[in-house]
Design a protein around this motif. Sequence first.
Motif, PDB file in Angstrom:
ATOM      1  N   PRO A 136       6.056 -14.827  -4.419  1.00 39.43           N
ATOM      2  CA  PRO A 136       5.852 -13.444  -4.869  1.00 39.43           C
ATOM      3  C   PRO A 136       7.145 -12.856  -5.415  1.00 39.43           C
ATOM      4  CG  PRO A 136       5.998 -13.537  -2.482  1.00 39.43           C
ATOM      5  CD  PRO A 136       5.993 -14.957  -2.956  1.00 39.43           C
ATOM      6  N   GLU A 137       7.036 -11.948  -6.350  1.00 37.41           N
ATOM      7  CA  GLU A 137       8.200 -11.312  -6.947  1.00 37.41           C
ATOM      8  C   GLU A 137       8.802 -10.298  -5.972  1.00 37.41           C
ATOM      9  OE1 GLU A 137      11.157 -10.864  -8.689  1.00 37.41           O
ATOM     10  OE2 GLU A 137       9.831 -11.947 -10.070  1.00 37.41           O
ATOM     11  N   THR A 138      10.145 -10.258  -5.900  1.00 46.59           N
ATOM     12  CA  THR A 138      10.836  -9.372  -4.954  1.00 46.59           C
ATOM     13  C   THR A 138      11.727  -8.345  -5.624  1.00 46.59           C
ATOM     14  OG1 THR A 138      12.654 -10.969  -4.758  1.00 46.59           O
ATOM     15  CG2 THR A 138      10.850 -11.143  -3.153  1.00 46.59           C
ATOM     16  N   LYS A 139      11.818  -8.332  -6.935  1.00 47.66           N
ATOM     17  CA  LYS A 139      12.767  -7.426  -7.592  1.00 47.66           C
ATOM     18  C   LYS A 139      12.433  -5.970  -7.279  1.00 47.66           C
ATOM     19  CE  LYS A 139      10.386  -6.662 -11.999  1.00 47.66           C
ATOM     20  NZ  LYS A 139      10.521  -6.548 -13.447  1.00 47.66           N
ATOM     21  N   GLY A 140      13.473  -5.185  -7.042  1.00 52.13           N
ATOM     22  CA  GLY A 140      13.317  -3.747  -6.859  1.00 52.13           C
ATOM     23  C   GLY A 140      12.856  -3.309  -5.488  1.00 52.13           C
ATOM     24  N   ARG A 141      12.571  -4.226  -4.567  1.00 48.37           N
ATOM     25  CA  ARG A 141      12.087  -3.840  -3.244  1.00 48.37           C
ATOM     26  C   ARG A 141      13.254  -3.690  -2.265  1.00 48.37           C
ATOM     27  NH1 ARG A 141       6.819  -3.730  -2.237  1.00 48.37           N
ATOM     28  NH2 ARG A 141       5.406  -4.748  -3.692  1.00 48.37           N
ATOM     29  N   PRO A 142      13.245  -2.612  -1.460  1.00 43.48           N
ATOM     30  CA  PRO A 142      14.228  -2.527  -0.381  1.00 43.48           C
ATOM     31  C   PRO A 142      14.044  -3.692   0.595  1.00 43.48           C
ATOM     32  CG  PRO A 142      13.149  -0.409  -0.734  1.00 43.48           C
ATOM     33  CD  PRO A 142      12.390  -1.410  -1.543  1.00 43.48           C
ATOM     34  N   LEU A 143      15.134  -4.071   1.264  1.00 43.50           N
ATOM     35  CA  LEU A 143      15.048  -5.185   2.213  1.00 43.50           C
ATOM     36  C   LEU A 143      14.050  -4.880   3.324  1.00 43.50           C
ATOM     37  CD1 LEU A 143      18.828  -6.123   2.592  1.00 43.50           C
ATOM     38  CD2 LEU A 143      17.090  -7.284   1.224  1.00 43.50           C
ATOM     39  N   GLU A 144      13.951  -3.592   3.719  1.00 45.02           N
ATOM     40  CA  GLU A 144      13.036  -3.213   4.793  1.00 45.02           C
ATOM     41  C   GLU A 144      11.579  -3.222   4.352  1.00 45.02           C
ATOM     42  OE1 GLU A 144      16.691  -2.930   5.975  1.00 45.02           O
ATOM     43  OE2 GLU A 144      16.094  -1.619   4.329  1.00 45.02           O
ATOM     44  N   ASP A 145      11.352  -3.518   3.060  1.00 41.98           N
ATOM     45  CA  ASP A 145       9.998  -3.438   2.516  1.00 41.98           C
ATOM     46  C   ASP A 145       9.398  -4.812   2.220  1.00 41.98           C
ATOM     47  OD1 ASP A 145       8.187  -1.396   2.058  1.00 41.98           O
ATOM     48  OD2 ASP A 145       8.418  -1.499  -0.114  1.00 41.98           O
ATOM     49  N   MET A 146      10.054  -5.887   2.625  1.00 41.49           N
ATOM     50  CA  MET A 146       9.543  -7.223   2.303  1.00 41.49           C
ATOM     51  C   MET A 146       8.267  -7.564   3.063  1.00 41.49           C
ATOM     52  SD  MET A 146      11.334  -8.469  -0.070  1.00 41.49           S
ATOM     53  CE  MET A 146      12.845  -7.953  -0.903  1.00 41.49           C
ATOM     54  N   GLU A 147       7.978  -6.787   4.144  1.00 38.01           N
ATOM     55  CA  GLU A 147       6.732  -7.021   4.867  1.00 38.01           C
ATOM     56  C   GLU A 147       5.505  -6.801   3.983  1.00 38.01           C
ATOM     57  OE1 GLU A 147       9.303  -5.416   6.108  1.00 38.01           O
ATOM     58  OE2 GLU A 147       9.830  -6.883   7.650  1.00 38.01           O
ATOM     59  N   VAL A 148       5.677  -5.979   2.960  1.00 34.02           N
ATOM     60  CA  VAL A 148       4.565  -5.739   2.035  1.00 34.02           C
ATOM     61  C   VAL A 148       4.146  -7.039   1.350  1.00 34.02           C
ATOM     62  CG1 VAL A 148       3.890  -4.510  -0.075  1.00 34.02           C
ATOM     63  CG2 VAL A 148       5.246  -3.349   1.663  1.00 34.02           C
ATOM     64  N   LEU A 149       5.097  -7.939   1.145  1.00 32.64           N
ATOM     65  CA  LEU A 149       4.802  -9.211   0.475  1.00 32.64           C
ATOM     66  C   LEU A 149       4.449 -10.328   1.441  1.00 32.64           C
ATOM     67  CD1 LEU A 149       7.680  -9.275  -2.178  1.00 32.64           C
ATOM     68  CD2 LEU A 149       5.318  -8.558  -2.514  1.00 32.64           C
ATOM     69  N   PHE A 150       5.109 -10.340   2.604  1.00 35.05           N
ATOM     70  CA  PHE A 150       4.984 -11.497   3.484  1.00 35.05           C
ATOM     71  C   PHE A 150       4.300 -11.193   4.805  1.00 35.05           C
ATOM     72  CE2 PHE A 150       8.672 -12.242   0.759  1.00 35.05           C
ATOM     73  CZ  PHE A 150       8.384 -13.494   0.256  1.00 35.05           C
ATOM     74  N   GLY A 151       3.883  -9.937   5.036  1.00 33.55           N
ATOM     75  CA  GLY A 151       3.309  -9.587   6.321  1.00 33.55           C
ATOM     76  C   GLY A 151       4.401  -9.254   7.307  1.00 33.55           C
ATOM     77  N   GLY A 152       4.088  -8.446   8.317  1.00 34.53           N
ATOM     78  CA  GLY A 152       5.113  -8.086   9.287  1.00 34.53           C
ATOM     79  C   GLY A 152       4.584  -7.233  10.402  1.00 34.53           C
ATOM     80  N   TYR A 153       5.519  -6.597  11.048  1.00 34.44           N
ATOM     81  CA  TYR A 153       5.217  -5.959  12.327  1.00 34.44           C
ATOM     82  C   TYR A 153       4.353  -4.720  12.210  1.00 34.44           C
ATOM     83  CZ  TYR A 153       9.088  -2.992  10.812  1.00 34.44           C
ATOM     84  OH  TYR A 153       9.898  -2.166  10.105  1.00 34.44           O
ATOM     85  N   GLU A 154       4.346  -4.024  11.042  1.00 36.76           N
ATOM     86  CA  GLU A 154       3.555  -2.802  10.909  1.00 36.76           C
ATOM     87  C   GLU A 154       2.504  -2.935   9.820  1.00 36.76           C
ATOM     88  OE1 GLU A 154       5.996   0.594  10.395  1.00 36.76           O
ATOM     89  OE2 GLU A 154       6.683   0.631  12.458  1.00 36.76           O
ATOM     90  N   GLY A 155       2.048  -4.119   9.602  1.00 36.74           N
ATOM     91  CA  GLY A 155       1.006  -4.296   8.606  1.00 36.74           C
ATOM     92  C   GLY A 155       1.471  -4.075   7.202  1.00 36.74           C
ATOM     93  N   GLY A 156       2.785  -4.082   6.981  1.00 40.09           N
ATOM     94  CA  GLY A 156       3.293  -3.988   5.627  1.00 40.09           C
ATOM     95  C   GLY A 156       3.401  -2.584   5.103  1.00 40.09           C
ATOM     96  N   ASN A 157       3.586  -1.539   5.995  1.00 39.38           N
ATOM     97  CA  ASN A 157       3.759  -0.184   5.502  1.00 39.38           C
ATOM     98  C   ASN A 157       5.049  -0.076   4.710  1.00 39.38           C
ATOM     99  OD1 ASN A 157       1.460   1.074   6.651  1.00 39.38           O
ATOM    100  ND2 ASN A 157       2.439   0.928   8.667  1.00 39.38           N
TER     101      ASN A 157
END
Length: 523
Positions: free
Chosen positions: A461-482
């Motif tokens: 998946p493309e990662t340009k422009g995303r804050p480091l704290e926002d990578m859960e949106v692409l890969f899944g994470g602890y808060e469902g990707g908020n």
Amino acid sequence: MNGIKSLGLGFSKAPTRLHFFSLLLALGSFVWGYNVGVLASVLAHPGFRETIPGYGPYRRGLITAIYYLGTWLSYVFFSRPATDLLGRRYAAMVGMSVLCVGQAIQAAASGSVALGMVIFGRVVSGLGTGIVSTSVPLYQSEIAPAKQRGRLVVLNHVGFVAGLASGFWVGYAITFWNDSHGYLSGWRLSVSLSFIPAVFFFVGLPFLHESPRWIVEHGRTDEALKALQFYREGSFTPSQIQSELTDIKRNVSAYQATSLKKWTSLFTNPSLFSRLWRAALLHFMAQMCGATAMKYYLPELFRVLGLSPRVSLLAGGIESTLKIGCTVLEMFVIDRVGRRMTLAVGAGIMAFSLLINGALPLAYPNNTNRASDYTCVVFIFIYSPGYSMGFGPAAWVYGSEIFPIAARARGLSFAASGGAVGSIIVSQLWPIGIAELGSKIYFFFVAVNLACVPIIFLLYPETKGRPLEDMEVLFGGYEGGNPSTTSLLLADEREDGNEEDEEDEENETLGRPLLGDGRGMAR
């Protein structure tokens, strides 16, 4: 929202500080690149060949490959503890110290134990390089704003290719020292010159603030705010800086409340494992594309095409200098077109260049056609922008940004170990393949590069422009990707700007199930 709009290059305090300190950090990669580039000339130096008993293709491959055993051991066992326990800055200093010890051992090699000393020194240098090569891009990634992250981490690779070119030019200059002293000591001097940039690296690092994310992870919030203000002053408003700190604290707290700090979580947690195998495969492909051979055996490749030893080193210096310009250009491209596009286009360029170098020597063997040989030389030069604007910097950018703070150091370390494995394979395979198969060995690397293109578009998946704290949106994470607060600020800015194509791409991504755990984004 207007404060964010000054994220580009400018003369306010934050961008100036970020670029200056990223350049200082790039000195670590410069030393790494110098040691790679100078070895290519050392391997061709007659004095070195006489020093090593029984020197030939197999020992040349062993001397090259054993270095990557050291980097692999470092990536797996040492670089993560160093960067997490000591911090990014002091881990880099420790790594540079170990690297210099290894170089000193190699420069002192002599007598019947010369081969053993070179091999041991190469392993020690590899151990140090593993720490430096992970701590530097981690630091650059963690201090950079989202929109500048690709550019600043690419500076790490600019340092590497500048060192690579310097190593070739030093090797070329040493060929003019052709008296008895030069014959015995020329290659030792070229190895020892790496201590000069290392001294500047040591002197400059204490003046840097530690990574704000690492400081938060160790419970020093007030210090983290000061560091973040230092790297954002003049580009962000106080409220935006505070919002970014809040996102960092939220991210760190959420991961510290789980079992994800254990190293086994990289393999047991679906979200982390989806990042790990992608980053490790990317580093593996970055070496299997043939880059290791082009770095270490370039003078030999030019000699096969009919160039003299001295002209081969000159051509290697020119080729490596070309990489600097290509990598600087990549700084301004990677955050515009994205990571995937630069990777795929670079792989295509490398595949075509290697195809020409494999086919023409078969059509015109034994240097019977000078036009054919010169065409191969030209396409070796064309290979350079393919790597320097593709896998070279992008693999490190991608691997340094996709892991959460609690797993970032060990995630990048394990991922980089994939590159070490690829380098061991290629550095052993290439000299033997050239000796046994001739130019047919190029076709293997053509196939690898062609296979990389669909892999990149299908699996990454493309990662340009995303804050480091926002990578859960692409890969899944602890808060469902908020999405993070910083992400929402950037989204508001895009609504006011002219980046509609980027917004459309992001919306398309948000509409898909997340990679890693299969959940959709929480609305």
